[in-house]
Design an enzyme around this catalytic site. Structure first.
Site, PDB file in Angstrom:
ATOM      1  N   SER A   7       3.125  -7.578 -10.699  1.00  0.00           N
ATOM      2  CA  SER A   7       3.568  -7.382  -9.424  1.00  0.00           C
ATOM      3  C   SER A   7       4.299  -8.610  -8.783  1.00  0.00           C
ATOM      4  O   SER A   7       3.533  -9.793  -9.128  1.00  0.00           O
ATOM      5  CB  SER A   7       2.434  -7.102  -8.619  1.00  0.00           C
ATOM      6  OG  SER A   7       2.399  -7.436  -7.246  1.00  0.00           O
ATOM      7  N   HIS A  32       6.587  -4.477 -10.876  1.00  0.00           N
ATOM      8  CA  HIS A  32       6.261  -3.775  -9.437  1.00  0.00           C
ATOM      9  C   HIS A  32       6.600  -4.540  -8.309  1.00  0.00           C
ATOM     10  O   HIS A  32       6.301  -5.679  -8.281  1.00  0.00           O
ATOM     11  CB  HIS A  32       4.715  -3.741  -9.818  1.00  0.00           C
ATOM     12  CG  HIS A  32       3.863  -3.000  -9.141  1.00  0.00           C
ATOM     13  ND1 HIS A  32       3.843  -1.404  -9.046  1.00  0.00           N
ATOM     14  CD2 HIS A  32       3.214  -3.471  -7.600  1.00  0.00           C
ATOM     15  CE1 HIS A  32       3.172  -1.079  -7.718  1.00  0.00           C
ATOM     16  NE2 HIS A  32       2.644  -2.185  -7.143  1.00  0.00           N
ATOM     17  N   ASP A  34       5.848  -4.753  -4.450  1.00  0.00           N
ATOM     18  CA  ASP A  34       5.282  -4.359  -3.244  1.00  0.00           C
ATOM     19  C   ASP A  34       5.747  -4.662  -2.009  1.00  0.00           C
ATOM     20  O   ASP A  34       5.789  -5.621  -1.336  1.00  0.00           O
ATOM     21  CB  ASP A  34       3.915  -5.088  -3.344  1.00  0.00           C
ATOM     22  CG  ASP A  34       2.716  -4.644  -4.552  1.00  0.00           C
ATOM     23  OD1 ASP A  34       2.642  -3.481  -4.857  1.00  0.00           O
ATOM     24  OD2 ASP A  34       2.875  -5.415  -5.208  1.00  0.00           O
ATOM     25  N   MET A  36       5.673  -4.153   2.104  1.00  0.00           N
ATOM     26  CA  MET A  36       4.484  -4.101   3.114  1.00  0.00           C
ATOM     27  C   MET A  36       5.044  -4.113   4.358  1.00  0.00           C
ATOM     28  O   MET A  36       5.699  -5.146   4.747  1.00  0.00           O
ATOM     29  CB  MET A  36       3.228  -5.174   2.728  1.00  0.00           C
ATOM     30  CG  MET A  36       2.693  -5.019   1.414  1.00  0.00           C
ATOM     31  SD  MET A  36       1.310  -6.113   1.434  1.00  0.00           S
ATOM     32  CE  MET A  36       0.932  -6.063  -0.266  1.00  0.00           C
ATOM     33  N   HIS A  65       6.598   0.077  -4.898  1.00  0.00           N
ATOM     34  CA  HIS A  65       5.416   0.525  -4.187  1.00  0.00           C
ATOM     35  C   HIS A  65       5.464   0.472  -2.676  1.00  0.00           C
ATOM     36  O   HIS A  65       5.480  -0.648  -2.066  1.00  0.00           O
ATOM     37  CB  HIS A  65       4.071  -0.178  -4.702  1.00  0.00           C
ATOM     38  CG  HIS A  65       2.859   0.401  -4.251  1.00  0.00           C
ATOM     39  ND1 HIS A  65       1.714  -0.518  -4.407  1.00  0.00           N
ATOM     40  CD2 HIS A  65       2.627   1.272  -3.487  1.00  0.00           C
ATOM     41  CE1 HIS A  65       0.631  -0.048  -3.820  1.00  0.00           C
ATOM     42  NE2 HIS A  65       1.067   1.179  -3.363  1.00  0.00           N
ATOM     43  N   MET A  67       4.218   0.516   0.789  1.00  0.00           N
ATOM     44  CA  MET A  67       2.949   0.502   1.505  1.00  0.00           C
ATOM     45  C   MET A  67       3.499   0.345   3.059  1.00  0.00           C
ATOM     46  O   MET A  67       3.478  -0.719   3.744  1.00  0.00           O
ATOM     47  CB  MET A  67       1.989  -0.850   1.198  1.00  0.00           C
ATOM     48  CG  MET A  67       1.307  -0.545   0.009  1.00  0.00           C
ATOM     49  SD  MET A  67       0.471  -2.038  -0.795  1.00  0.00           S
ATOM     50  CE  MET A  67       2.035  -2.616  -1.630  1.00  0.00           C
ATOM     51  N   MET A 138      -5.062   3.463  -6.453  1.00  0.00           N
ATOM     52  CA  MET A 138      -5.336   1.785  -5.976  1.00  0.00           C
ATOM     53  C   MET A 138      -6.795   1.440  -6.240  1.00  0.00           C
ATOM     54  O   MET A 138      -7.701   2.269  -6.066  1.00  0.00           O
ATOM     55  CB  MET A 138      -5.181   1.732  -4.592  1.00  0.00           C
ATOM     56  CG  MET A 138      -3.763   1.761  -4.087  1.00  0.00           C
ATOM     57  SD  MET A 138      -2.450   0.555  -4.545  1.00  0.00           S
ATOM     58  CE  MET A 138      -3.459  -0.965  -4.240  1.00  0.00           C
ATOM     59  N   GLY A 143      -2.718  -4.259   0.377  1.00  0.00           N
ATOM     60  CA  GLY A 143      -2.497  -5.244   1.287  1.00  0.00           C
ATOM     61  C   GLY A 143      -2.323  -6.691   0.820  1.00  0.00           C
ATOM     62  O   GLY A 143      -1.474  -7.696   1.237  1.00  0.00           O
ATOM     63  N   GLY A 145      -2.772  -9.474  -2.851  1.00  0.00           N
ATOM     64  CA  GLY A 145      -3.166  -9.726  -4.477  1.00  0.00           C
ATOM     65  C   GLY A 145      -4.469 -10.316  -4.537  1.00  0.00           C
ATOM     66  O   GLY A 145      -4.841 -10.976  -3.421  1.00  0.00           O
ATOM     67  N   ASP A 176      -3.511  -0.015  -9.702  1.00  0.00           N
ATOM     68  CA  ASP A 176      -2.999  -1.360  -9.216  1.00  0.00           C
ATOM     69  C   ASP A 176      -4.240  -1.859  -8.353  1.00  0.00           C
ATOM     70  O   ASP A 176      -4.848  -1.200  -7.648  1.00  0.00           O
ATOM     71  CB  ASP A 176      -1.785  -0.943  -8.182  1.00  0.00           C
ATOM     72  CG  ASP A 176      -1.279  -2.161  -7.523  1.00  0.00           C
ATOM     73  OD1 ASP A 176      -1.434  -3.273  -7.793  1.00  0.00           O
ATOM     74  OD2 ASP A 176      -0.375  -1.635  -6.662  1.00  0.00           O
ATOM     75  N   GLY A 177      -4.331  -3.208  -8.783  1.00  0.00           N
ATOM     76  CA  GLY A 177      -5.341  -3.925  -7.972  1.00  0.00           C
ATOM     77  C   GLY A 177      -6.431  -4.572  -8.873  1.00  0.00           C
ATOM     78  O   GLY A 177      -7.267  -3.703  -9.510  1.00  0.00           O
ATOM     79  N   GLY A 178      -6.529  -5.820  -8.890  1.00  0.00           N
ATOM     80  CA  GLY A 178      -7.824  -6.377  -9.823  1.00  0.00           C
ATOM     81  C   GLY A 178      -7.638  -6.093 -11.201  1.00  0.00           C
ATOM     82  O   GLY A 178      -8.914  -6.166 -11.906  1.00  0.00           O
TER      83      GLY A 178
END
Ligand code: DX5
Ligand code: ZN
Length: 217
Positions: A7, A32, A34, A36, A65, A67, A138, A143, A145, A176-178
């Site tokens: 990302s 990726h 992102d 927002m 992606h 958002m 998700m 929102g 990283g 996606d995430g962590g």
């Protein structure tokens, strides 16, 4: 085959072109991106002009992606700017408008995806399954990283994997995430085949080793 999608939210924005080259030579499968808008999520990142610039310098697969609120308004602009896949959140508009957004993306020759926020149940993907190339689960609240993986999403990943295997083979399942070398194997075991990773790739000096670690090598 597990695909890795770094990302760019965690990249150095002052040298984005070089960052993309770096992850490409390190073996990344997708980029990726992102987006927002400060409304759908409490943060603002980057958008159409940045995507256009990156498209000019990179031939990598750009996984966008969105958002953003009511993405139907912007999906054509993102396709025209060079997205290879455009991903809309199921929570961002009515089902009817989101289906129209997916139809627009496909008509422009690009791949489609929908995303589920952590509190959105797996069933919310049902109306979209026949029309998408990928589902994104998700594993943090969208929102930002650098957040921690939400283990309670593994069951949702498992349920979507069994739906996909039974009725929509060929549909990808992205998380996606962590995602880290510790959490990646759990997501893969639950059925994910595309892993987004921001901090775990761009936060590392050796991106080649970082990507290999996510693949479990
Ligand atoms: C969060 C974004 C993610 C984020 C992931 O809203 O959708 O793509 O960049 O970052 P990490 O991998 O650091 O959790
Ligand atoms: Zn993302």
């Amino acid at each position: 085959m597990i695909k890795i999608a770094p990302s760019v939210l965690s990249a150095d924005f002052a040298r984005l072109g070089a960052e993309l080259e770096d992850i490409q030579s390190a073996g990344a499968d997708y980029v990726h991106f992102d987006v927002m808008d400060g409304i759908f999520v409490p943060n603002i990142s980057f958008g159409i002009p940045v995507l256009k610039s990156l498209r000019r310098v990179s031939d990598q697969f750009l996984d966008v992606h969105l958002m953003i609120d009511r993405p139907l308004r912007y999906v054509k602009a993102f396709c025209d700017a060079g997205a290879d896949l455009v991903n809309v959140h199921v929570e961002a508009d009515t089902t009817e408008n989101n289906l129209l957004a997916l139809q627009t993306i496909r008509e422009l020759g690009k791949k489609t995806a929908v995303t589920l926020k952590p509190r959105t149940p797996a069933e919310a993907a049902e109306p979209f399954l026949p029309f998408v190339d990928m589902i994104l689960v998700m594993t943090v609240e969208p929102g930002f990283g650098g957040q921690s993986f939400m283990y309670d999403q593994l069951d949702k990943i498992r349920r979507l994997r069994s739906r996909i295997d039974e009725f929509f083979p060929g549909c990808d399942l992205e998380v996606d995430g962590g995602i880290t070398p510790e959490t990646a194997p759990l997501a893969i075991e639950a059925g994910a085949n595309v892993l987004v990773a921001g901090s775990a790739v761009f936060g590392m000096k050796d991106r080649c080793a970082a990507i290999a670690a996510l693949r479990g090598e």
